[in-house]
Design an enzyme around this catalytic site. Structure first.
Site, PDB file in Angstrom:
ATOM      1  N   GLU A  96       1.000  -1.062  -0.334  1.00  0.00           N
ATOM      2  CA  GLU A  96      -0.144  -0.059  -0.266  1.00  0.00           C
ATOM      3  C   GLU A  96       1.576   1.287  -0.160  1.00  0.00           C
ATOM      4  O   GLU A  96       0.509   2.445  -0.541  1.00  0.00           O
ATOM      5  CB  GLU A  96      -0.759   0.234   1.018  1.00  0.00           C
ATOM      6  CG  GLU A  96      -2.190  -1.100   1.291  1.00  0.00           C
ATOM      7  CD  GLU A  96      -3.062  -1.615   2.193  1.00  0.00           C
ATOM      8  OE1 GLU A  96      -2.694  -0.941   3.224  1.00  0.00           O
ATOM      9  OE2 GLU A  96      -3.463  -2.543   1.746  1.00  0.00           O
ATOM     10  N   GLY A 171      -6.252  -8.293   1.530  1.00  0.00           N
ATOM     11  CA  GLY A 171      -7.677  -7.656   1.374  1.00  0.00           C
ATOM     12  C   GLY A 171      -8.632  -8.240   0.402  1.00  0.00           C
ATOM     13  O   GLY A 171      -9.746  -7.607   0.650  1.00  0.00           O
TER      14      GLY A 171
HETATM   15  C1  PEP Z   1      -1.623  -7.148   5.216  1.00  0.00           C
HETATM   16  O1  PEP Z   1      -2.067  -6.019   4.209  1.00  0.00           O
HETATM   17  O2  PEP Z   1       0.025  -7.428   4.958  1.00  0.00           O
HETATM   18  C2  PEP Z   1      -2.051  -8.010   4.053  1.00  0.00           C
HETATM   19  C3  PEP Z   1      -2.165  -8.973   4.359  1.00  0.00           C
HETATM   20  O3  PEP Z   1      -3.460  -7.981   4.785  1.00  0.00           O
HETATM   21  P1  PEP Z   1      -5.348  -9.069   4.663  1.00  0.00           P
HETATM   22  O4  PEP Z   1      -4.523  -9.883   5.748  1.00  0.00           O
HETATM   23  O5  PEP Z   1      -6.283  -7.665   5.090  1.00  0.00           O
HETATM   24  O6  PEP Z   1      -5.102  -9.427   3.428  1.00  0.00           O
END
Ligand code: PEP
Length: 247
Positions: A96, A171
């Site tokens: 991100e 996500g």
């Molecule tokens: C992350 O943000 O590092 C992640 C793995 O998110 P999620 O588990 O929600 O996919």
């Protein structure tokens, strides 16, 4: 023997009240775990993490840090500030931040080096997008993300954690199969071994991307998956603890 690490990435979630409930539940129910547990929270909550987790077996950390030591860098958080709140970990290069804050792999390498020089353990994130996977570029992309970090850190490699997080699985509810994840983890470990055999044996490689209680056991059973970086499921004590129990 690498002790499994289950690290939560709260992202930009939380409130004093919600965090207190979550941290209290984690603290109360983490005694019998065999893995290491850690929580990476937004910077304003680091004082709360320190207050509520000090003296427990749970470690804590941040989600980013500045490459600079101090000065005119509005909005940035320095490594020494993270040290002030007794952080053990700091995530660097999360997809991100790469995507939304234009962080390059070279900058991520500098951040990892900055973290290490302050006694913090960087959790260095790498991973390909769906388009990159579908065009057969996974290995190339991971290599491009990793190599500036390996070049920069040299003999300090043993002090880092690496998280393989396929962007398409973060996500989204889509998880890499244990075999898909293992294939990339094996590749990362082999790449580490080219630089430093001893480091390759001790560096923990986490999988991240929709890891949940119902898929954690199979993923964590793979030989080169040494834990998880958990987003959504880290916000619910029961889910986070269930993943930790699978480790
Ligand atoms: C992350 O943000 O590092 C992640 C793995 O998110 P999620 O588990 O929600 O996919």
């Amino acid at each position: 023997m690498r002790q499994a690490l289950i690290a939560g990435n709260w992202k930009m979630n939380g409130s004093l009240a919600a965090n207190a409930a979550l941290l209290t539940a984690l603290r109360e129910q983490s005694q019998s775990l065999h893995c290491e547990l850690a929580v990476c929270a937004p910077a304003p909550y680091l004082f709360q993490l320190q207050s509520l987790l000090a003296g427990s077996s749970i470690n804590w950390g941040a989600q980013d840090l500045s490459v600079h030591e101090a000065g005119a860098y509005t909005g940035e958080v320095s490594a020494s500030m993270l040290q002030d709140f007794a952080c053990r970990y700091v995530i660097v290069g999360h997809s991100e931040r790469r995507a939304m804050h234009a962080e390059t792999s070279e900058l991520v390498a500098l951040k990892a080096a900055r973290a290490l020089s302050a006694g913090l353990v960087p959790i260095v994130c790498v991973g390909e997008t769906l388009a990159e996977r579908e065009s057969g570029q996974t290995a190339v992309v991971v290599e491009q993300q990793l190599s500036p970090v390996l070049d920069k850190l040299g003999s300090q490699l043993a002090g880092i954690v690496i998280a393989y997080e396929p962007v398409w699985a973060i996500g989204t509810g889509k998880t890499a199969t244990p075999e898909m994840a293992q294939e990339v983890h094996e590749l990362i470990r082999a790449r580490l071994a080219q630089c430093d055999n001893a480091a390759a044996a001790v560096v923990r490689l986490l999988y991240g991307g929709s890891m949940k209680p119902d898929n954690a056991r199979q993923l964590l059973a793979m030989p080169d998956i040494d834990g998880g970086l958990i987003g959504g499921a880290a916000l619910k004590a029961a889910d986070f603890l269930a993943i930790a129990q699978a480790a």
